[in-house]
Design a protein around this motif. Structure first.
Motif, mmCIF file in Angstrom:
data_model
loop_
_atom_site.group_PDB
_atom_site.id
_atom_site.type_symbol
_atom_site.label_atom_id
_atom_site.label_comp_id
_atom_site.label_asym_id
_atom_site.label_seq_id
_atom_site.Cartn_x
_atom_site.Cartn_y
_atom_site.Cartn_z
ATOM 1 N N TRP A 39 0.832 -1.198 0.000
ATOM 2 C CA TRP A 39 0.000 0.000 0.000
ATOM 3 C C TRP A 39 0.870 1.252 0.000
ATOM 4 C CZ3 TRP A 39 -0.851 3.523 4.182
ATOM 5 C CH2 TRP A 39 -1.875 4.441 3.940
ATOM 6 N N LEU A 40 1.904 1.268 0.834
ATOM 7 C CA LEU A 40 2.803 2.432 0.883
ATOM 8 C C LEU A 40 3.550 2.604 -0.435
ATOM 9 C CD1 LEU A 40 4.277 2.180 4.479
ATOM 10 C CD2 LEU A 40 2.738 3.926 3.591
ATOM 11 N N SER A 41 3.977 1.508 -1.030
ATOM 12 C CA SER A 41 4.691 1.585 -2.308
ATOM 13 C C SER A 41 3.788 2.165 -3.396
ATOM 14 C CB SER A 41 5.175 0.196 -2.700
ATOM 15 O OG SER A 41 5.773 0.229 -3.966
ATOM 16 N N THR A 42 2.546 1.713 -3.451
ATOM 17 C CA THR A 42 1.602 2.234 -4.438
ATOM 18 C C THR A 42 1.368 3.726 -4.227
ATOM 19 O OG1 THR A 42 0.520 0.084 -4.571
ATOM 20 C CG2 THR A 42 -0.736 1.980 -5.351
ATOM 21 N N ASN A 43 1.220 4.141 -2.993
ATOM 22 C CA ASN A 43 1.001 5.566 -2.703
ATOM 23 C C ASN A 43 2.221 6.409 -3.046
ATOM 24 O OD1 ASN A 43 -1.613 5.237 -1.877
ATOM 25 N ND2 ASN A 43 -1.118 5.116 0.288
ATOM 26 N N THR A 44 3.403 5.884 -2.810
ATOM 27 C CA THR A 44 4.629 6.618 -3.144
ATOM 28 C C THR A 44 4.756 6.797 -4.653
ATOM 29 O OG1 THR A 44 5.700 5.712 -1.181
ATOM 30 C CG2 THR A 44 7.130 6.630 -2.873
ATOM 31 N N ILE A 45 4.448 5.752 -5.412
ATOM 32 C CA ILE A 45 4.504 5.851 -6.872
ATOM 33 C C ILE A 45 3.475 6.865 -7.381
ATOM 34 C CG2 ILE A 45 4.036 4.575 -9.004
ATOM 35 C CD1 ILE A 45 5.262 2.108 -7.543
ATOM 36 N N ALA A 46 2.266 6.820 -6.830
ATOM 37 C CA ALA A 46 1.226 7.770 -7.244
ATOM 38 C C ALA A 46 1.628 9.201 -6.898
ATOM 39 C CB ALA A 46 -0.105 7.414 -6.583
ATOM 40 N N LEU A 47 2.220 9.403 -5.739
ATOM 41 C CA LEU A 47 2.660 10.740 -5.339
ATOM 42 C C LEU A 47 3.746 11.265 -6.275
ATOM 43 C CD1 LEU A 47 2.404 13.004 -3.272
ATOM 44 C CD2 LEU A 47 4.121 11.833 -1.892
ATOM 45 N N GLN A 48 4.663 10.418 -6.697
ATOM 46 C CA GLN A 48 5.708 10.840 -7.624
ATOM 47 C C GLN A 48 5.117 11.213 -8.979
ATOM 48 O OE1 GLN A 48 8.897 11.454 -6.844
ATOM 49 N NE2 GLN A 48 9.033 12.311 -8.892
ATOM 50 N N ARG A 49 4.126 10.460 -9.445
ATOM 51 C CA ARG A 49 3.461 10.809 -10.702
ATOM 52 C C ARG A 49 2.763 12.149 -10.598
ATOM 53 N NH1 ARG A 49 0.704 5.021 -12.195
ATOM 54 N NH2 ARG A 49 2.609 3.997 -12.876
ATOM 55 N N ILE A 50 2.134 12.409 -9.467
ATOM 56 C CA ILE A 50 1.471 13.701 -9.268
ATOM 57 C C ILE A 50 2.491 14.832 -9.288
ATOM 58 C CG2 ILE A 50 0.238 15.099 -7.558
ATOM 59 C CD1 ILE A 50 -1.244 12.489 -6.772
ATOM 60 N N ARG A 51 3.623 14.646 -8.629
ATOM 61 C CA ARG A 51 4.664 15.688 -8.625
ATOM 62 C C ARG A 51 5.199 15.939 -10.036
ATOM 63 N NH1 ARG A 51 7.725 13.473 -3.355
ATOM 64 N NH2 ARG A 51 6.410 14.478 -1.798
ATOM 65 N N ASP A 52 5.431 14.856 -10.787
ATOM 66 C CA ASP A 52 5.908 15.006 -12.164
ATOM 67 C C ASP A 52 4.890 15.769 -13.003
ATOM 68 O OD1 ASP A 52 8.166 13.598 -11.465
ATOM 69 O OD2 ASP A 52 7.491 11.702 -12.370
ATOM 70 N N ARG A 53 3.623 15.444 -12.843
ATOM 71 C CA ARG A 53 2.566 16.123 -13.614
ATOM 72 C C ARG A 53 2.471 17.596 -13.223
ATOM 73 N NH1 ARG A 53 0.662 16.473 -18.365
ATOM 74 N NH2 ARG A 53 -1.283 17.615 -18.325
ATOM 75 N N GLN A 54 2.646 17.900 -11.948
ATOM 76 C CA GLN A 54 2.625 19.300 -11.516
ATOM 77 C C GLN A 54 3.771 20.072 -12.159
ATOM 78 O OE1 GLN A 54 2.670 18.905 -7.231
ATOM 79 N NE2 GLN A 54 0.480 19.336 -7.093
#
Length: 147
Positions: A39-54
């Motif tokens: 769960w933490l790994s999935t959230n970390t990957i999603a957070l990195q994608r959000i930062r890249d998109r920002q």
């Protein structure tokens, strides 16, 4: 004669876990830890994608602001640096330049044309985003008093 009683069975006191109980507890704990890690790994990957998109959104808005301030009739193609970003554009006319008119229909001092501007934003040679926008180009053809 007195009869003697048989000796009472010894009461066994259990004090602690058996090895099997400890192994079962470790397996249950490990399964929960693996689920939590996933769960933490999935959230970390999603957070990195959000930062890249920002970052891409910020770069795109900066490039769009630069293009909106430029005049494609004067500079139909070019390249500019915005910090670590490189913005490259190329314009092609959609409509040929025409004499401008104001709201009342009287001739204006400008020639205006509509341009399709292709924009590419790069950082360190890697393309972050590419888009196109329609932009009005203008050129002053006479003085204000000459109307």
């Amino acid at each position: 004669m007195r009869r003697s009683r048989p000796p009472a069975p010894a009461v066994r006191m259990v004090g602690g876990f058996t090895l099997l109980e400890a192994i079962v507890a470790l397996v249950v704990f490990s399964m929960g830890a693996f689920a939590l890690y996933g769960w933490l790994s999935t959230n970390t990957i999603a957070l990195q994608r959000i930062r890249d998109r920002q970052q891409v959104e910020v770069a795109m808005h900066s490039a769009l602001d630069l293009i909106r301030r430029s005049n494609p009739m004067e500079t139909p193609a070019g390249q500019r640096q915005l910090g670590d970003l490189t913005v490259t554009w190329n314009s092609e006319p959609v409509e040929p330049p025409k004499p401008g008119v104001d709201q009342s229909g009287t001739p204006d001092v400008f020639m205006v044309g509509l341009y399709d501007v292709q924009v590419r934003v790069t950082r360190g040679g890697d393309q972050l985003h590419a888009f196109h926008v329609r932009q009005v180009g203008w050129r002053q053809v006479r003085e204000v008093g000459d109307l």
